[in-house]
Design a protein around this motif. Structure first.
Motif, mmCIF file in Angstrom:
data_model
loop_
_atom_site.group_PDB
_atom_site.id
_atom_site.type_symbol
_atom_site.label_atom_id
_atom_site.label_comp_id
_atom_site.label_asym_id
_atom_site.label_seq_id
_atom_site.Cartn_x
_atom_site.Cartn_y
_atom_site.Cartn_z
ATOM 1 N N CYS A 199 0.798 -1.152 -0.008
ATOM 2 C CA CYS A 199 -0.197 0.118 -0.085
ATOM 3 C C CYS A 199 0.869 1.246 -0.046
ATOM 4 O O CYS A 199 2.288 1.143 0.127
ATOM 5 N N ASN A 200 0.416 2.442 -0.253
ATOM 6 C CA ASN A 200 1.053 3.700 -0.410
ATOM 7 C C ASN A 200 1.245 4.120 1.041
ATOM 8 O O ASN A 200 0.147 4.466 1.784
ATOM 9 N N PRO A 201 2.311 4.205 1.516
ATOM 10 C CA PRO A 201 2.474 4.522 3.141
ATOM 11 C C PRO A 201 2.183 6.006 3.350
ATOM 12 O O PRO A 201 2.138 6.204 4.530
ATOM 13 N N MET A 202 1.862 6.933 2.508
ATOM 14 C CA MET A 202 1.529 8.298 2.548
ATOM 15 C C MET A 202 0.188 8.212 3.269
ATOM 16 O O MET A 202 -0.353 9.123 3.932
ATOM 17 N N TYR A 203 -0.630 7.252 2.814
ATOM 18 C CA TYR A 203 -1.953 7.207 3.511
ATOM 19 C C TYR A 203 -2.344 5.986 4.334
ATOM 20 O O TYR A 203 -3.263 6.366 5.347
ATOM 21 N N TRP A 204 -1.474 4.795 4.296
ATOM 22 C CA TRP A 204 -1.837 3.860 4.823
ATOM 23 C C TRP A 204 -0.644 2.984 5.818
ATOM 24 O O TRP A 204 0.442 3.234 5.358
ATOM 25 N N HIS A 205 -0.911 2.479 6.919
ATOM 26 C CA HIS A 205 0.032 1.687 7.729
ATOM 27 C C HIS A 205 -0.396 0.253 7.207
ATOM 28 O O HIS A 205 -1.587 -0.331 7.591
ATOM 29 N N THR A 265 -0.543 -3.334 8.243
ATOM 30 C CA THR A 265 -0.342 -4.125 9.642
ATOM 31 C C THR A 265 0.368 -5.559 9.321
ATOM 32 O O THR A 265 0.591 -6.056 8.069
ATOM 33 N N ASN A 266 0.655 -6.352 10.359
ATOM 34 C CA ASN A 266 1.079 -7.697 10.088
ATOM 35 C C ASN A 266 0.427 -8.858 9.406
ATOM 36 O O ASN A 266 0.905 -9.725 9.065
ATOM 37 N N GLN A 267 -1.010 -8.528 9.822
ATOM 38 C CA GLN A 267 -2.035 -9.375 8.994
ATOM 39 C C GLN A 267 -2.347 -8.956 7.571
ATOM 40 O O GLN A 267 -3.072 -9.590 6.952
ATOM 41 N N GLY A 268 -1.641 -7.983 6.953
ATOM 42 C CA GLY A 268 -1.682 -7.666 5.601
ATOM 43 C C GLY A 268 -2.956 -6.709 5.309
ATOM 44 O O GLY A 268 -3.387 -6.315 4.386
ATOM 45 N N ARG A 269 -3.340 -5.946 6.519
ATOM 46 C CA ARG A 269 -4.292 -5.076 6.534
ATOM 47 C C ARG A 269 -3.901 -3.518 6.322
ATOM 48 O O ARG A 269 -2.809 -3.482 6.575
ATOM 49 N N PHE A 270 -4.699 -2.826 5.496
ATOM 50 C CA PHE A 270 -4.419 -1.384 5.484
ATOM 51 C C PHE A 270 -5.006 -0.548 6.442
ATOM 52 O O PHE A 270 -6.365 -0.554 6.643
ATOM 53 N N GLN A 271 -4.321 0.021 7.488
ATOM 54 C CA GLN A 271 -4.681 0.931 8.610
ATOM 55 C C GLN A 271 -4.765 2.244 8.031
ATOM 56 O O GLN A 271 -3.549 2.650 7.852
ATOM 57 N N LEU A 272 -5.708 3.190 8.117
ATOM 58 C CA LEU A 272 -5.485 4.389 7.746
ATOM 59 C C LEU A 272 -4.531 5.403 8.830
ATOM 60 O O LEU A 272 -4.774 4.988 9.667
ATOM 61 N N ASN A 273 -3.568 6.138 8.096
ATOM 62 C CA ASN A 273 -2.733 6.815 8.958
ATOM 63 C C ASN A 273 -3.394 7.990 9.513
ATOM 64 O O ASN A 273 -4.478 8.601 9.162
ATOM 65 N N LEU A 295 -10.640 3.913 9.270
ATOM 66 C CA LEU A 295 -10.837 2.958 8.207
ATOM 67 C C LEU A 295 -9.663 1.729 8.203
ATOM 68 O O LEU A 295 -8.557 2.231 8.293
ATOM 69 N N LEU A 296 -10.117 0.762 8.078
ATOM 70 C CA LEU A 296 -9.257 -0.289 7.951
ATOM 71 C C LEU A 296 -9.683 -1.412 6.811
ATOM 72 O O LEU A 296 -10.888 -1.972 6.826
ATOM 73 N N LEU A 297 -8.856 -1.589 6.039
ATOM 74 C CA LEU A 297 -9.233 -2.508 4.602
ATOM 75 C C LEU A 297 -8.477 -3.654 4.672
ATOM 76 O O LEU A 297 -7.539 -3.927 5.154
ATOM 77 N N PHE A 298 -9.437 -4.759 4.645
ATOM 78 C CA PHE A 298 -9.094 -6.173 4.583
ATOM 79 C C PHE A 298 -10.058 -6.960 3.737
ATOM 80 O O PHE A 298 -10.733 -6.133 2.811
ATOM 81 N N ASP A 299 -10.594 -8.053 4.153
ATOM 82 C CA ASP A 299 -11.545 -8.507 3.466
ATOM 83 C C ASP A 299 -12.960 -8.377 3.855
ATOM 84 O O ASP A 299 -13.076 -7.702 4.807
#
Length: 274
Positions: free
Chosen positions: A75-81, A83-91, A142-146
């Motif tokens: 993911c783009n680290p400018m907007y997202w962190h 996680t270890n589980q492959g999730r996108f956590q909003l910065n 916002l947290l993106l995953f399945d």
């Protein structure tokens, strides 16, 4: 059958619905299952958002996002962190609407698998359908995953795929996938127009159901005779819930109730007859 305030007798004036919205409406209206709406505006919101789901799927298919399993997610680290589980956590400090749009405008910075792809499509469609300021409030963390992990999408389960219409999320299962290659277990897809599907996994893009099955069947255990198949289950957002947050500047139709009939037309149509 569609029931609005207890009646199925609804007439739309010329130009009130787009051709695609009319296709969706007619399929649900002809169904033996009852679909109840508390107002015309709730129905119109659903029809509009379903078209936005399809448009968002088309956009994502062209955005240059790579396919990857959870271990190789990017993911783009400018907007997202990440996680270890492959999730996108909003910065912290980033607007959810900007982060979602970045996936579509900066796709080469992203890689994820098919279940996250359909979640991204749904969020983008929501962003295009409701007030962006409300979007930022609703999805501030916002947290993106399945789609199993995104309760804030208020997904509704259905179990008869013959009733699925444009904008629904379905699943093709591959029962004899090779366990060491779990991403061939199946494919999450968005139902498009003309019975086509959008699938992010394995470079599918927008193809027919027969082609999805053909691709999955090429990736199963040696000697298997069990074909991949479209499951009965499908999901979609709770459109009636999100209709409460639609943009306040969106054009409101003229609605008139005469006896058992509800008449609906666009507000700018003054010289047309019903």
């Amino acid at each position: 059958m569609i029931l609005i305030e207890g009646t199925s007798k609804v007439a739309f004036g010329e130009g009130t619905l787009t051709e695609l919205e009319l296709t969706i409406y007619q399929k649900k209206q002809k169904s033996p299952i009852e679909y109840r709406y508390d107002s015309v505006n709730t129905l119109l919101f659903e029809l509009y958002m379903r078209t936005q789901i399809m448009e968002s799927a088309k956009e994502l298919s062209k955005a240059g996002v790579y396919f990857a399993d959870f271990k190789k997610t990017l993911c783009n680290p400018m907007y997202w962190h990440l996680t270890n589980q492959g999730r996108f956590q909003l910065n912290s400090g980033c607007a959810p609407q900007d982060a979602i749009r970045d996936i579509f405008t900066n796709g080469s910075s992203y890689a994820f698998e098919c279940s996250m792809a359909v979640v991204v499509v749904l969020y983008k469609a929501l962003l295009e359908s409701i007030d962006p300021r409300q979007f930022d409030i609703l999805f501030a963390d916002l947290l993106l995953f399945d789609w199993h992990s995104n309760r804030k999408l208020h997904l509704i389960d259905r179990t008869y795929n013959e009733e699925a219409v444009i904008g629904d999320v379905l699943y093709f299962e591959n029962p004899d996938f090779v366990p060491s290659v779990p991403w061939w277990k199946g494919e999450n897809v968005v139902l498009m127009e003309n019975d086509f599907y959008y699938g992010h996994g394995h470079g599918l893009g927008i193809i027919s159901g027969e082609e999805v099955i053909k691709v999955l069947n090429k990736n199963r255990m040696l000697g298997s005779i069990k074909s991949a198949f479209l499951t009965d289950r499908y999901v979609h957002p709770d459109f009636s819930y999100f209709a409460e947050f639609q943009h306040r500047l969106r054009e409101k139709p003229i609605i008139a109730k005469v006896g058992d009939w509800i008449y609906v037309r666009k507000s700018w149509i003054f010289n047309k007859t019903w």
